[in-house]
Design a protein around this motif. Sequence first.
Motif, PDB file in Angstrom:
ATOM      1  N   CYS A  35       0.382  -1.026   0.075  1.00 40.49           N
ATOM      2  CA  CYS A  35      -0.129  -0.230   0.105  1.00 40.49           C
ATOM      3  C   CYS A  35       0.958   1.486   0.030  1.00 40.49           C
ATOM      4  N   LEU A  68      -1.966   8.551 -10.486  1.00 43.78           N
ATOM      5  CA  LEU A  68      -2.987   8.382 -11.839  1.00 43.78           C
ATOM      6  C   LEU A  68      -2.705   9.252 -12.792  1.00 43.78           C
ATOM      7  N   TRP A  75      -8.822   7.459 -15.762  1.00 43.16           N
ATOM      8  CA  TRP A  75      -8.653   8.047 -14.102  1.00 43.16           C
ATOM      9  C   TRP A  75      -9.539   8.790 -13.631  1.00 43.16           C
ATOM     10  N   GLY A  93      -3.679   8.934  -5.650  1.00 48.18           N
ATOM     11  CA  GLY A  93      -5.172   7.913  -5.014  1.00 48.18           C
ATOM     12  C   GLY A  93      -4.363   6.601  -3.531  1.00 48.18           C
ATOM     13  N   CYS A 139      -3.667   3.688  -2.612  1.00 50.18           N
ATOM     14  CA  CYS A 139      -3.622   2.341  -3.553  1.00 50.18           C
ATOM     15  C   CYS A 139      -2.960   1.036  -2.997  1.00 50.18           C
ATOM     16  N   VAL A 152      -7.944   1.448  -5.266  1.00 51.58           N
ATOM     17  CA  VAL A 152      -7.789   2.527  -5.366  1.00 51.58           C
ATOM     18  C   VAL A 152      -8.751   3.580  -4.343  1.00 51.58           C
ATOM     19  N   ALA A 196     -12.983   2.277  -2.410  1.00 52.46           N
ATOM     20  CA  ALA A 196     -12.305   2.552  -3.031  1.00 52.46           C
ATOM     21  C   ALA A 196     -13.985   2.660  -4.112  1.00 52.46           C
ATOM     22  N   TYR A 242      -3.492   0.934 -17.654  1.00 53.10           N
ATOM     23  CA  TYR A 242      -2.921   2.103 -16.105  1.00 53.10           C
ATOM     24  C   TYR A 242      -2.000   2.689 -15.708  1.00 53.10           C
ATOM     25  N   PHE A 278       0.300   4.882 -13.729  1.00 51.83           N
ATOM     26  CA  PHE A 278       0.592   4.907 -12.486  1.00 51.83           C
ATOM     27  C   PHE A 278       2.625   5.310 -12.555  1.00 51.83           C
TER      28      PHE A 278
END
Length: 539
Positions: free
Chosen positions: A432, A437, A442, A449, A451, A463, A472, A503, A505
């Motif tokens: 965590c 993001l 998103w 966020g 995570c 998230v 979430a 996605y 990150f």
Amino acid sequence: MEGASEEKISSVSNLVSVFENSRTPGAVPRDHGLETGHQNPGCRPPSPAEPWERPTMEEALESRPRTVSRRYLSSLKNKLSNGPWRKSCPDPGTQQPEEKRIVQELLETEQAYVARLHLLDQVFFQELLKEARSSKAFPEDVVRLIFSNISSIYQFHAQFFLPELQRRLDDWTTTPRIGDVIQKLAPFLKMYSEYVKNFERAAELLATWTDKSPPFQEVITRIQSSEASGSLTLQHHMLEPVQRIPRYELLLKEYVQKLPAQAPDLADAQKALDMIFSAAQHSNAAITEMERLQELWEVYQRLGLEDDIVDPSNTLLREGPVLKISFRRNDPMERYLFLFNNMLLYCVPRVIQVGAQFQVRTRIDVAGMKVVCARCSDYRAELKYDDNRPNRVCFDCYTFLTGNVLPEDKEDKRRGILEKGAAAGSEQSLMCSFLQLLGDKWGKSGSRGWCVIPRDDPLVLYVYAAPQDMRAHTSIPLLGYQVTSGSQADPRVFQLQQSGQLYTFKAETEELKGRWVKAMGRAASGWSPRGPNDRDLSD
């Protein structure tokens, strides 16, 4: 005298080779093993020798197979155990070390293996190509597909691997090591992956064209009946490359175990063993990939070869029948589900199964998907995949789809899939931290966020907007995703990708990014903690 003795030993070795290689027409060999290791009979006590008639070398090397009797072989062995022949047998007190014996076995099995590769590439492959070009009875491409990249494998072993092993054993007194040689050549063993991946298809083509084309069958039968083939079929010979790398692994593992603790080759040999293991894993991965694609192709055919349904990057997780309960009908209706890593296919069986078995009614993306809702829900919303008709949904789906927030007393009290605490503490989560993001994926969720990969749900990424949130705003099932580095301009960026889903990150540090990449990669492969004491996913 020494020269004469060496000449006799050489002659007897040739005779033994003739015996080993000779077969009577139609005879079945006693040993059908695919790899023939060297068996050292050792020194036997003298026994009364039977009459021994030594054939001339010309007779021994005749192209026509000779019948060699057990009496002849017994007398030959007795001859080797008596008189001057005993000088060629090592004294028990001066026997060669175990590690050298294993290297000798590696060399001798390699020599036998190269001979069989020669048979596959230079005899079966070339003769079939010649027949295909001259008679046009079967396509050349079929022959090339059957033998795959056997020519490259043969050239590698005949021109590089075998000569290197031979030179090293010849210089064993001054250089008693093979670890460095295998390290140098082991990476090339990954070329076996192509052969292994093609093996099942090659076997099917071989069977099909043997039945379909008499000239094809005639060439194979002629070569199989020759002395060089050793009464084995082409299928037997084709299987040898599949089995060769595991044989290297076993021999090298035994070699490492027999080396003394202070042996100069121990470190190199252990590293070479790891590389051979990696090559074996590479072949195993190719087999797994081949099986996955075969399974996908079968599903593709059962669905009627519909476009954009089954993608090569997909993984079939589960399939099976279900019964649909309808308010308008008393009897349940049969349906069939295909669950992939990125979608669920809702199908109906075809009444007349000509070609396809099922018709796809609905395709549902699994990203953020929740279960199809029970009758007890009072909420309804229009669903796009059902032609925007109102359907019964849970409170979470109703809120998400309509944007309406109902009074608290009308909320469905059952917890939805997103109603999972953020698990801010490391005790409740496997991984965590805050992540940035990036991208349009998103939407209005925010640029940052919290995570979490929970310990009690280790294959899903949740998230949250903040660590204290109880719900979430996004969940991503990680199974089957590919984890890759993102932009080279920023080493803190990484991505999750699967079919059309992407996605992006960005971690606060490069070290944190590395931990997330490892954690998500392990979750994507299906790893989960076996007990409460297991560490987090990035360890």
